[in-house]
Design a protein around this motif. Structure first.
Motif, short mmCIF file in Angstrom:
data_model
loop_
_atom_site.label_atom_id
_atom_site.label_comp_id
_atom_site.label_asym_id
_atom_site.label_seq_id
_atom_site.Cartn_x
_atom_site.Cartn_y
_atom_site.Cartn_z
N UNK A 69 15.43 -55.15 68.10
CA UNK A 69 14.09 -56.16 68.53
C UNK A 69 13.79 -55.62 69.91
N UNK A 70 12.43 -55.29 69.96
CA UNK A 70 11.80 -55.16 71.21
C UNK A 70 10.92 -56.00 71.71
N UNK A 71 10.78 -56.36 72.85
CA UNK A 71 10.26 -57.50 73.34
C UNK A 71 9.38 -57.08 74.55
N UNK A 72 8.06 -56.86 74.30
CA UNK A 72 7.17 -56.31 75.49
C UNK A 72 7.54 -54.81 75.84
N UNK A 73 8.24 -54.39 74.84
CA UNK A 73 8.63 -52.79 74.97
C UNK A 73 10.03 -52.51 75.69
N UNK A 74 10.82 -53.65 75.53
CA UNK A 74 12.11 -53.77 76.18
C UNK A 74 13.05 -54.35 75.12
N UNK A 75 14.36 -53.48 75.11
CA UNK A 75 15.27 -53.67 73.87
C UNK A 75 15.78 -55.11 74.27
N UNK A 76 15.93 -56.05 73.33
CA UNK A 76 16.71 -57.26 73.13
C UNK A 76 18.06 -57.24 72.60
N UNK A 77 19.07 -58.35 73.11
CA UNK A 77 20.08 -58.38 72.38
C UNK A 77 19.84 -59.23 71.03
N UNK A 78 20.41 -58.56 69.96
CA UNK A 78 20.03 -59.25 68.62
C UNK A 78 21.22 -60.32 68.62
N UNK A 79 20.87 -61.61 68.30
CA UNK A 79 22.05 -62.43 68.03
C UNK A 79 22.61 -62.15 66.68
N UNK A 80 24.02 -62.55 66.72
CA UNK A 80 24.67 -62.30 65.40
C UNK A 80 25.36 -63.56 64.84
N UNK A 81 25.44 -64.60 65.74
CA UNK A 81 26.14 -65.76 64.71
C UNK A 81 25.10 -66.78 64.69
N UNK A 82 25.09 -67.53 63.22
CA UNK A 82 24.38 -68.63 63.13
C UNK A 82 25.06 -69.83 63.60
N UNK A 83 24.07 -70.82 63.92
CA UNK A 83 24.35 -72.07 64.73
C UNK A 83 25.42 -72.91 63.43
N UNK A 84 26.09 -73.51 64.04
CA UNK A 84 27.14 -74.60 62.98
C UNK A 84 26.24 -75.16 61.84
N UNK A 85 26.50 -75.16 60.57
CA UNK A 85 25.75 -75.80 59.69
C UNK A 85 24.51 -75.04 59.13
N UNK A 86 24.56 -73.92 59.66
CA UNK A 86 23.17 -72.94 59.34
C UNK A 86 23.80 -71.71 58.66
N UNK A 87 23.08 -71.15 57.62
CA UNK A 87 23.54 -69.74 57.16
C UNK A 87 22.80 -68.70 57.75
N UNK A 88 21.67 -68.89 58.31
CA UNK A 88 20.75 -67.82 59.03
C UNK A 88 20.88 -67.93 60.51
N UNK A 89 20.72 -66.74 60.98
CA UNK A 89 20.94 -66.64 62.54
C UNK A 89 19.39 -67.07 62.88
N UNK A 90 19.28 -67.83 63.80
CA UNK A 90 17.86 -68.01 64.34
C UNK A 90 17.69 -67.34 65.77
N UNK A 91 16.82 -66.57 66.00
CA UNK A 91 16.41 -65.84 67.11
C UNK A 91 15.15 -66.39 67.59
N UNK A 92 15.24 -67.19 68.65
CA UNK A 92 14.01 -67.91 69.10
C UNK A 92 13.66 -67.05 70.66
N UNK A 93 12.35 -66.43 70.41
CA UNK A 93 11.83 -65.67 71.60
C UNK A 93 10.79 -66.65 72.13
N UNK A 94 10.74 -66.83 73.37
CA UNK A 94 9.41 -67.75 74.19
C UNK A 94 9.12 -67.06 75.28
N UNK A 95 7.92 -67.18 75.37
CA UNK A 95 6.92 -66.59 76.55
C UNK A 95 7.79 -66.77 77.92
#
Length: 105
Positions: A69-95
């Motif tokens: 994942x690149x944000x405004x041309x810069x590499x981001x750390x990609x989350x790898x753990x889902x929150x408790x009770x969730x099966x998917x990782x949610x990566x929220x990027x905000x301005x």
């Protein structure tokens, strides 16, 4: 149809790329269902997304290492753990706080 405008000066330009394998992702741009997308990024395929305020990316935890994942041309750390009770990782990027996700040398 007119080309999509570039992200505003204060907006976000995000690129999501699959590295070496197919990865299913779901995105939600600026919290609007009409601007969501879900599908499979084929190996080495990328998707460019412009957002004014936020972008949520969801994916399976086992696929985290296959995403770049690149944000405004810069590499981001990609989350790898889902929150408790969730099966998917949610990566929220905000301005306002995307810099917390960036990789630091």
């Amino acid at each position: 149809a007119a080309p999509a405008p570039a992200a505003a000066a204060g907006g976000l330009k995000i690129s999501v790329r699959s590295k070496g394998e197919d990865v299913w992702i779901r995105t939600l741009t600026d919290g609007e269902a009409s601007s969501s997308w879900n599908g499979i990024l084929k190996a080495e395929q990328s998707k460019e997304i412009d957002a004014e305020q936020s972008l949520k990316i969801e994916f399976a935890p086992v696929k985290a290492s296959a995403l770049e994942v690149m944000i405004n041309g810069r590499p981001a750390v990609v989350a790898s753990e889902a929150k408790p009770g969730r099966s998917l990782v949610e990566m929220l990027i905000t301005k306002d706080d995307y810099e917390r996700l960036l990789q630091h040398p």
